[in-house]
Design an enzyme around this catalytic site. Structure first.
Site, PDB file in Angstrom:
ATOM      1  N   GLY A 245     -34.773  24.676  38.184  1.00  0.00           N
ATOM      2  CA  GLY A 245     -33.499  24.137  38.663  1.00  0.00           C
ATOM      3  C   GLY A 245     -32.757  25.189  39.452  1.00  0.00           C
ATOM      4  CB  SER A 246     -29.285  25.288  40.517  1.00  0.00           C
ATOM      5  OG  SER A 246     -28.620  25.163  39.274  1.00  0.00           O
ATOM      6  CB  THR A 247     -29.836  30.611  41.228  1.00  0.00           C
ATOM      7  OG1 THR A 247     -31.117  30.592  41.888  1.00  0.00           O
ATOM      8  CG2 THR A 247     -29.521  32.031  40.797  1.00  0.00           C
ATOM      9  N   GLY A 250     -29.774  28.428  35.795  1.00  0.00           N
ATOM     10  CA  GLY A 250     -30.789  29.355  35.281  1.00  0.00           C
ATOM     11  C   GLY A 250     -30.164  30.596  34.655  1.00  0.00           C
ATOM     12  CD  GLU A 267     -41.306  29.069  38.476  1.00  0.00           C
ATOM     13  OE1 GLU A 267     -40.949  29.468  39.597  1.00  0.00           O
ATOM     14  OE2 GLU A 267     -42.292  29.517  37.875  1.00  0.00           O
ATOM     15  CB  CYS A 301     -37.721  25.513  44.928  1.00  0.00           C
ATOM     16  SG  CYS A 301     -39.407  25.218  44.412  1.00  0.00           S
ATOM     17  CD  GLU A 399     -32.145  26.337  46.821  1.00  0.00           C
ATOM     18  OE1 GLU A 399     -31.405  26.232  45.829  1.00  0.00           O
ATOM     19  OE2 GLU A 399     -33.379  26.376  46.752  1.00  0.00           O
TER      20      GLU A 399
HETATM   21  P1  NAP Z   1     -29.750  21.985  38.179  1.00  0.00           P
HETATM   22  O1  NAP Z   1     -28.409  21.450  38.391  1.00  0.00           O
HETATM   23  O2  NAP Z   1     -29.894  23.421  37.869  1.00  0.00           O
HETATM   24  O3  NAP Z   1     -30.395  21.107  37.014  1.00  0.00           O
HETATM   25  C1  NAP Z   1     -31.720  21.280  36.568  1.00  0.00           C
HETATM   26  C2  NAP Z   1     -31.839  20.679  35.177  1.00  0.00           C
HETATM   27  O4  NAP Z   1     -31.035  21.400  34.247  1.00  0.00           O
HETATM   28  C3  NAP Z   1     -31.375  19.236  35.086  1.00  0.00           C
HETATM   29  O5  NAP Z   1     -32.177  18.565  34.143  1.00  0.00           O
HETATM   30  C4  NAP Z   1     -29.958  19.407  34.563  1.00  0.00           C
HETATM   31  O6  NAP Z   1     -29.450  18.251  33.947  1.00  0.00           O
HETATM   32  C5  NAP Z   1     -30.151  20.526  33.577  1.00  0.00           C
HETATM   33  N1  NAP Z   1     -28.940  21.273  33.240  1.00  0.00           N
HETATM   34  C6  NAP Z   1     -27.747  21.292  33.879  1.00  0.00           C
HETATM   35  N2  NAP Z   1     -26.906  22.152  33.252  1.00  0.00           N
HETATM   36  C7  NAP Z   1     -27.593  22.680  32.207  1.00  0.00           C
HETATM   37  C8  NAP Z   1     -27.279  23.653  31.206  1.00  0.00           C
HETATM   38  N3  NAP Z   1     -26.096  24.266  31.159  1.00  0.00           N
HETATM   39  N4  NAP Z   1     -28.227  23.973  30.306  1.00  0.00           N
HETATM   40  C9  NAP Z   1     -29.439  23.396  30.346  1.00  0.00           C
HETATM   41  N5  NAP Z   1     -29.801  22.471  31.264  1.00  0.00           N
HETATM   42  C10 NAP Z   1     -28.885  22.128  32.200  1.00  0.00           C
HETATM   43  O7  NAP Z   1     -30.718  21.738  39.405  1.00  0.00           O
HETATM   44  P2  NAP Z   1     -30.889  20.380  40.207  1.00  0.00           P
HETATM   45  O8  NAP Z   1     -29.589  20.114  40.863  1.00  0.00           O
HETATM   46  O9  NAP Z   1     -31.468  19.351  39.362  1.00  0.00           O
HETATM   47  O10 NAP Z   1     -32.045  20.821  41.254  1.00  0.00           O
HETATM   48  C11 NAP Z   1     -31.815  21.530  42.433  1.00  0.00           C
HETATM   49  C12 NAP Z   1     -32.083  23.014  42.262  1.00  0.00           C
HETATM   50  O11 NAP Z   1     -33.318  23.278  41.636  1.00  0.00           O
HETATM   51  C13 NAP Z   1     -32.160  23.746  43.585  1.00  0.00           C
HETATM   52  O12 NAP Z   1     -31.342  24.891  43.549  1.00  0.00           O
HETATM   53  C14 NAP Z   1     -33.631  24.168  43.716  1.00  0.00           C
HETATM   54  O13 NAP Z   1     -33.924  25.310  44.429  1.00  0.00           O
HETATM   55  C15 NAP Z   1     -34.024  24.333  42.312  1.00  0.00           C
HETATM   56  N6  NAP Z   1     -35.489  24.134  42.217  1.00  0.00           N
HETATM   57  C16 NAP Z   1     -36.308  25.192  41.978  1.00  0.00           C
HETATM   58  C17 NAP Z   1     -37.684  25.035  41.913  1.00  0.00           C
HETATM   59  C18 NAP Z   1     -38.626  26.176  41.632  1.00  0.00           C
HETATM   60  O14 NAP Z   1     -39.778  25.940  41.302  1.00  0.00           O
HETATM   61  N7  NAP Z   1     -38.208  27.415  41.737  1.00  0.00           N
HETATM   62  C19 NAP Z   1     -38.219  23.780  42.068  1.00  0.00           C
HETATM   63  C20 NAP Z   1     -37.371  22.713  42.320  1.00  0.00           C
HETATM   64  C21 NAP Z   1     -35.997  22.906  42.369  1.00  0.00           C
HETATM   65  P3  NAP Z   1     -28.562  17.207  34.820  1.00  0.00           P
HETATM   66  O15 NAP Z   1     -29.419  16.707  35.907  1.00  0.00           O
HETATM   67  O16 NAP Z   1     -28.243  16.170  33.831  1.00  0.00           O
HETATM   68  O17 NAP Z   1     -27.387  17.983  35.313  1.00  0.00           O
END
Ligand code: NAP
Ligand code: MG
Length: 494
Positions: A245-247, A250, A267, A301, A399
């Site tokens: 997910g997002s930095t 993370g 990741e 990503c 990003e």
């Molecule tokens: P996100 O907001 O970080 O959410 C990722 C996951 O974490 C979702 O299931 C989210 O639930 C959950 N989450 C949110 N807050 C949390 C917390 N405090 N503790 C634990 N889990 C929590 O990311 P996204 O908006 O879904 O995805 C976009 C981001 O992911 C981009 O920045 C992208 O670069 C990154 N990404 C990285 C990779 C890689 O392999 N490096 C691959 C794909 C995407 P909710 O959806 O319910 O908020």
């Protein structure tokens, strides 16, 4: 204003799961104990078409307890690795049977073009098969002699325990399976939390796990908000966390796991660069450009959204990139000609438009796109190529996660490498050149987890992970399996 029409896909949209009220716990679809629901919205039409429960603390207790029982008392961790590999192969077959309905559900959840989502099941099956093939790595007794030769150590590779698997919305199947497959092969049990926009497509993977006969409690699925993810990360029964997910999220998870001394794989985001060397074949580059730099409407990503062009070929490269991007069709995700769909959520739409406004304010120039698309509905943004971009601009450093590439100019190859290495991230990267040796030398100087030469794809056999703000640890390869193992050395005198 154009009207984007959806091709006649009524049969496809007659999906088996729309409004559901259950989680998958202890081997059964089980009604949530709460009433709060999360809508699933089609980003191409902005219409809600499904909904799932937001897991309650009691649901989290039930799922983690089921995973814990299956780990402590169940057969799964005690099977031979080759037996677990047999299950993984059966899961792979079952996933493939569900390829179409999985694709339609995903495209309707996140707007990814159907040509992309139709590949998700075979990719997922490939990941299950890859990890099944690593069973021998766990079987062979690993005996290591003491340096003095009078004793030996048996190195056991135990499963780490209950794993919390938390995924984002951009590749909702793949980014769970990269965690689930190694966790299962290792002998771990799992609780999965998909992202809120994409909670339904993963049910087909769980259905495949069930059809393959995996024992109850080994795989559990909870839908819900970020708070559910946080509860899983901190739960006393969780032994390991794997997150994509997002930095910013993370970092929060890393902080929680640091306090708890809990192993974690992260990741995260990226801002990768494609270095175009002066001899590059631009026709060949054009053919892989969208896959490498704008895959999934720029919501991938590892894509290289910063194109670094040598000054002497800058204008030619801008022309090629502009032509390639404007010729690719923006449209409904269910249209097989569509290359660019909508962005996945209203929040992402606002974020991308904010970046485009910042680019204008900081003096960048859009030679293609630059605005919201003129369509009657849906979160569509014009595929955008930005030039006159300097390294200090936000669009050059942060990003964007939308259909936007930037072209930056460089003078010498040393400058290009320095520019590529100047972001806070280190996930992907590309070098375009006809000279393999020169390209390899530049690839080796890039401070990043993966680099492609003239194309980019991740390989199940090779580690994938980010440096710096792009993450901790790796997935894929035998290295990706080790994240789910806990090593134990037993010393003895034979
Ligand atoms: P996100 O907001 O970080 O959410 C990722 C996951 O974490 C979702 O299931 C989210 O639930 C959950 N989450 C949110 N807050 C949390 C917390 N405090 N503790 C634990 N889990 C929590 O990311 P996204 O908006 O879904 O995805 C976009 C981001 O992911 C981009 O920045 C992208 O670069 C990154 N990404 C990285 C990779 C890689 O392999 N490096 C691959 C794909 C995407 P909710 O959806 O319910 O908020
Ligand atoms: Mg989010």
């Amino acid at each position: 204003m154009t009207t984007l029409t959806r091709p006649d896909v009524r049969a496809r949209l007659d999906l088996p799961w729309t409004h559901v009220d259950d989680h998958y716990v202890a081997g059964a679809w089980t009604a949530s104990t709460g009433r709060t629901r999360i809508d699933v919205v089609d980003p191409a039409t902005q219409e809600p078409w499904g909904s799932v429960p937001d897991a309650t603390p009691d649901d989290v207790e039930a799922a983690t307890a089921a995973a814990d029982r299956a780990f402590r008392d169940g057969p799964w961790p005690r099977l031979r690795p080759a037996e677990r590999a047999g299950y993984l192969l059966r899961i792979a077959d079952e996933v493939k049977k569900r390829a179409e309905v999985m694709a339609w559900t995903t495209s309707r959840e996140n707007g990814t073009p159907i040509t992309e989502t139709l590949g998700a099941a075979s990719n997922a099956a490939g990941i299950f098969r890859h990890f099944a093939g690593l069973a021998s790595h766990l079987e062979s007794p690993d005996v290591r002699a003491f340096p003095g030769g009078n004793a030996e150590s048996l190195v056991d590779r135990d499963p780490v325990g209950v794993c919390a698997l938390i995924a984002p919305w951009n590749f909702p199947i793949n980014l769970v399976v990269t965690k689930l497959a190694p966790a299962l092969l290792a002998g771990c049990t799992t609780v999965i939390k998909p992202a809120s926009p994409t909670p339904l497509s993963l049910r087909f993977v769980v259905e495949a796990v069930e059809a393959a006969g995996v024992p109850a409690g080994v795989v559990n699925l909870l839908t819900g908000s970020g708070a559910v993810g946080d509860a899983l990360v901190r739960h006393p029964r969780t032994a390991k966390v794997a997150f994509t997910g997002s930095t910013p999220v993370g970092r929060k998870i890393a902080a929680a796991c640091g306090e708890l001394l809990r192993p974690v794989t992260l990741e995260l985001g990226g801002k990768s660069s494609a270095i175009v060397l002066p001899d590059a074949d631009l026709d060949a580059m054009s053919r892989v450009l969208i896959r490498s730099c704008l895959r999934n409407t720029g919501q991938t990503c590892y894509i290289s959204t910063r194109i670094l062009a040598p000054a002497q070929r800058h204008d030619e490269i801008v022309d090629m990139v502009t032509r390639t991007v404007t010729e690719a069709k923006l449209g409904d995700p269910f249209d097989e000609d569509t290359v660019f769909g909508p962005v996945a959520t209203g929040a992402q739409y606002d974020t991308v438009l904010d970046y485009l406004a910042s680019a204008r304010a900081e003096g960048a120039r859009a030679v293609a796109g630059g605005h919201a698309a003129e369509v009657d509905r849906g979160w569509f943004i014009e595929p955008t190529v930005l030039t006159d971009v300097t390294p200090r601009m936000r669009v050059a450093r942060e990003e964007i996660f939308g259909p936007v590439v930037t072209v930056l100019r460089y003078e010498t190859v040393d400058d290009a490498v320095a520019l590529a290495n100047s972001t806070d991230f280190g996930l992907g990267g590309l070098v375009f050149s006809d000279d393999q040796d020169a390209a390899l030398a530049v690839a080796r100087r890039m401070d990043t987890g993966s680099v492609g030469i003239n194309f980019f794809a991740s390989n199940h056999n090779a580690p994938f992970g980010g440096r710096h703000d792009s993450g901790l640890g790796v997935e894929y390869g035998v290295e990706g399996l080790s994240a789910y193992l806990s090593y134990k050395s037993i010393h003895r005198r034979p």
